[in-house]
Design an enzyme around this catalytic site. Structure first.
Site: not given
Lengths: 154, 689
Positions: B174, B176
């Site tokens: 991922d 963020d």
């Protein structure tokens, strides 16, 4: 008014003629007919234009844009084409570790280079199916035939 | 692409009898062509007209009788085998009646046309069209190539083989708050250009990029990201899976991986995902046994066993995850001026699985609005101003404080000499996150275990999900947890992040105290306002009363943390905490003096040790605890400042008033003994954050 014509038709798709790429010559501008209630006028314009219409079984030259394990995408002018991995000759192997990802041929070409299909390479393909949508024409092709595939110096 | 199809008839019609056949072996048939005629005993509705009482009554009577029907082919192609002959009766629905070879099974389709034969499949007949034969979109991009299950499995298998040979696994990463933290707060730019700003040293490696007609993003890489990526590249084939837009993902990938050798084209973004959830199946439809996920949220992965949940990287305080504004925050509670905690908790969890295209436009607007708000509210500036005010007050309060006392903390930075009033100024930004080092270690370990087990088990490769689930289960084995004041009472506790997280890591969770409970996880509670469970647990030997951070840290570090550091310290000095048993020893006596003198000093230390984030989180928690005692469901944010004096507002008047209140309550509660109140308590809200 001419500007209006250019804006309206250039770069758009006509069901009958395919892509209208550029208006070349305006043959005749009809006399305007005022539309009742709106104050707008309607002109019939006859023009000649450069169009691109593709047909099934047509052989086209394009540039590869995206390569993934399922096949590759190419652009033929405004047209996008997908060539599935099944329609790429079997001696082209997908190599995910290559950067950028590419289909790499086991055989070198005439100059002894490894023949690759990767982003930016020119390919020649035959169209096997066409789909026309409102804003886009798009087709699928094959390079699994003689004289098709990545081209040098195109 | 020739495909064989086994022909059969609808299962509920068996046994059937073939009456006649119209095709021979090797005959070419069209789709919908009649292969033969068969008969079966079926239920037919017969309309009857009965004359009763002089009136005609129409009745529909289902009757069973022999029905003759044509056997039509669903596919086009050549009959390869014909296993039946006229007159034959077939009882077994599984028996293959005929084998047909299709010239093309349309296994790869692009927006309605078959990519292998070029046929337009969107035109269907009464049997529907063939588009349903390739529905899996497994490419990272969103160009509309779909494949059939067979092809998907084949590709997955090829990938697994390749990875096994290269001794690698797949890592889905991922962006963020996992490896980067981005904000659109323009304050960042001001700070970057202001050499006087105390935050400047941390902003040196902040990347800035603009998404055309959108926002200017400021991106901070998590410390150690580049080392992490290059280390992981040796062991894993890395994919990016982000909830950000395509442009955003590409920009971040450019920063992380300028020559594209780490991720290549293996990037998938919100634009391609079109769902509020992430799923491994989106990329790896059939084989997930070699996939490891690293993300800061577990809910959007539906607590997949393959997930390693990292602690969120929160560099730009108050920003949160700019690409997930519609979901409640994850992980340890963090608070910011933009997103009041209560508001987020109150928000119902987003349950709609597949976001439709129209909805996506809507959510894009929401996203845009959120970023606009963020740009306007400038949370960083606010926090900075608040901090400065606090800093000024603090330095007034502790004029003779030595720098040595503060040097142990990361947050306090020597200030530039422009402001004479305060000798040092706290920075808003903290740059001491070393989370990725630990992640590297854990992922190495997973990789090692996988290949060790593979060598041991032979041909059948192990499953990474199982390995990870097993390793997780060992972490909190034998622990039984009771939550108190952590999970809002109006939500089902078993569906909460923290609950599921604890269970995945081998702990047992329970709603109420019992004899075998080992840990009570609770928020910080002050004075007498602790919950019933905590008060009871204090009197149970061997039960640790710990802060939620104990659980969060244990989960994210894959290691049971020493409870001692996380024990809920008594604010009341009158009660000592016994480290051996984890229970409090109460010494009733002259408490007032102890609190008034002792507590504050303790608080003051804590304030220096902890960041503004923690203080704010605690404030929110304390407030929740207060609200709980009032037996009220709602959280009144306006009372926050008055109900408990902020650590910084060190005025004696506030404290006197506050603790007098507290003690009145304490006295009351001590008088009314527990048992009757307990039941009441259980029904009453268990606490809100």
């Amino acid at each position: 008014m001419l500007r209006k014509l250019y804006e309206e038709v250039e770069g758009h798709i006509d069901g009958q003629y395919g892509y209208i790429i550029s208006v070349l010559n305006i043959v005749e501008v009809g006399s305007g007919v005022l539309q009742p209630m709106t104050g707008l006028a309607e002109f019939n314009v006859v023009y000649q234009a450069l169009v691109m219409k593709v047909f099934k079984n047509m052989v086209v030259d394009g540039v590869v844009t995206v390569v993934n394990p399922l096949g590759f995408w190419a652009e033929i002018g405004p047209l996008t084409m997908f060539v599935a991995s099944a329609l790429i000759p079997t001696y082209f192997k997908y190599d995910p570790s290559a950067n950028p990802p590419a289909f790499i041929s086991e055989f070198g070409d005439d100059n002894g280079h490894v023949s690759r299909i990767e982003k930016g390479v020119a390919v020649r393909a035959r169209i096997i199916g066409i789909r026309t949508e409102a804003t886009e024409i798009f087709c699928v092709g094959t390079i699994k035939e003689d004289y098709l595939g990545p081209q040098l110096g195109v | 692409m020739e495909t064989t199809q086994n022909l059969a008839l609808p299962q509920d019609r068996y046994p059937i009898t073939i009456v006649s056949l119209r095709v021979k072996k090797d005959s070419e048939i069209y789709r919908d062509e009649v292969i033969g005629v068969y008969e079966y005993v079926g239920t037919v509705v017969v309309k009857k007209t009965v004359v009763a009482d002089g009136r005609e009554i129409h009745e529909e009577v289902p009757t069973r009788r022999l029905v003759k029907e044509e056997w039509r082919s669903q596919f086009e192609g050549r009959i390869d085998k014909l296993n039946v002959s006229p007159g034959q009766t077939i009882a077994d629905p599984k028996q293959i009646l005929a084998v047909l070879v299709e010239p093309c099974g349309h296994p790869i389709q692009v927006r309605g046309i078959c990519a292998t034969c070029g046929k337009d499949l969107s035109i269907g007949d009464y049997m529907g069209n063939d588009m349903g034969r390739a529905t899996i979109n497994m490419a990272h991009d969103n160009r509309g190539v779909t494949v059939s299950r067979d092809v998907a499995e084949k590709l997955d298998k090829e990938r697994s083989q390749r990875l096994l040979i290269a001794q690698k696994l797949t890592l889905i990463l991922d962006l963020d708050q996992t490896v980067v933290h981005a904000t659109v707060d323009p304050t960042v730019l001001q700070w970057m250009n202001d050499p006087q700003n105390p935050n400047q040293p941390f902003l040196k490696d902040v990347h800035k990029f603009e998404i055309p007609t959108y926002h200017t993003h400021y991106v901070k890489l998590r410390p150690g990201t580049r080392e992490f990526l290059s280390a992981m590249n040796e062991l894993y084939e890395m994919h990016i899976y982000t909830m950000g837009s395509r442009q955003y993902a590409d920009q971040i990938a450019m920063i992380l991986d300028p020559d594209r050798h780490l991720f290549k084209d293996r990037i998938i973004s919100r634009d391609e995902n079109r769902s509020n959830f992430k799923s491994i199946q989106r990329l790896f439809p059939s084989d997930q046994s070699m996939v490891v996920i690293v993300d800061d949220r577990s809910d959007i992965w539906r607590w997949s066993p393959n997930l390693y949940k990292i602690l969120p990287f929160n560099f730009f305080v108050g920003t949160g995850d700019i690409n997930a504004p519609r979901l409640p925050p994850s992980g340890p509670p963090r608070s910011g001026p933009v997103l009041p905690v209560s508001q987020l908790v109150a928000e119902p969890p987003d349950d709609d699985d597949e976001k439709s295209v129209e909805e996506k436009d809507l959510s894009d607007d929401v996203q845009h609005q959120f970023l606009d708000d963020l740009e306007k509210t400038r949370p960083l500036e606010k926090i900075s101003e608040e901090l400065e005010e606090e800093g000024d007050r603090n330095t007034d309060a502790m004029e003779v404080d030595t720098p040595a006392a503060d040097s142990a903390t990361d947050n306090v930075k020597p200030k530039t000499p422009t402001k004479e009033l305060s000798p040092r100024r706290r920075t808003v930004l903290v740059d001491n996150d070393r989370e990725l080092d630990r992640v590297t270690e854990i992922l190495r370990n997973v990789h090692h275990t996988f290949y060790a087990e593979k060598a041991a088990s032979g041909p059948a490769p192990p499953d990474v999900g199982e390995i990870m689930a097993r390793q997780k289960k060992d972490v909190l084995r034998g622990v039984k947890i009771v939550f108190s004041g952590v999970i809002p009472s109006n939500l089902n506790p078993a569906q909460q992040d923290i609950w599921i997280g604890a269970e995945q890591f081998g702990a047992k969770c329970s709603v109420d105290l019992s004899d075998d409970v080992t840990h009570v996880v609770t928020v910080k509670q002050i004075g007498t306002n602790r919950t019933n469970k905590v008060r009871r647990a204090r009197n149970m030997p061997g039960v640790f009363v710990v802060k939620p951070d104990w659980l969060y840290d244990s989960i994210s570090r894959w290691e049971r943390q020493e409870e001692e550091e996380y024990l809920l310290e008594e604010v009341c000095r009158g009660a000592r905490l016994s480290l051996e048993t984890g229970r409090a020893i109460y010494e009733t006596g002259d408490d007032d003096e102890a609190i008034l003198s002792g507590t504050w000093e303790h608080e003051n230390d804590l304030f220096i040790k902890l960041g503004q984030d923690d203080i704010e989180a605690m404030d929110a928690e304390i407030e929740a605890a207060l609200a709980e005692d009032d037996d009220s469901d709602e959280i009144d944010h306006d009372t926050q400042d008055t109900s408990f004096p902020d650590a910084s507002q060190n005025t004696d008047a506030d404290f006197d008033a506050f603790f007098e209140e507290g003690f009145a309550a304490f006295a009351e509660e001590n008088e009314s003994s527990d048992p009757p109140k307990e039941d009441e308590k259980r029904k009453a809200p268990e606490g809100e954050r």
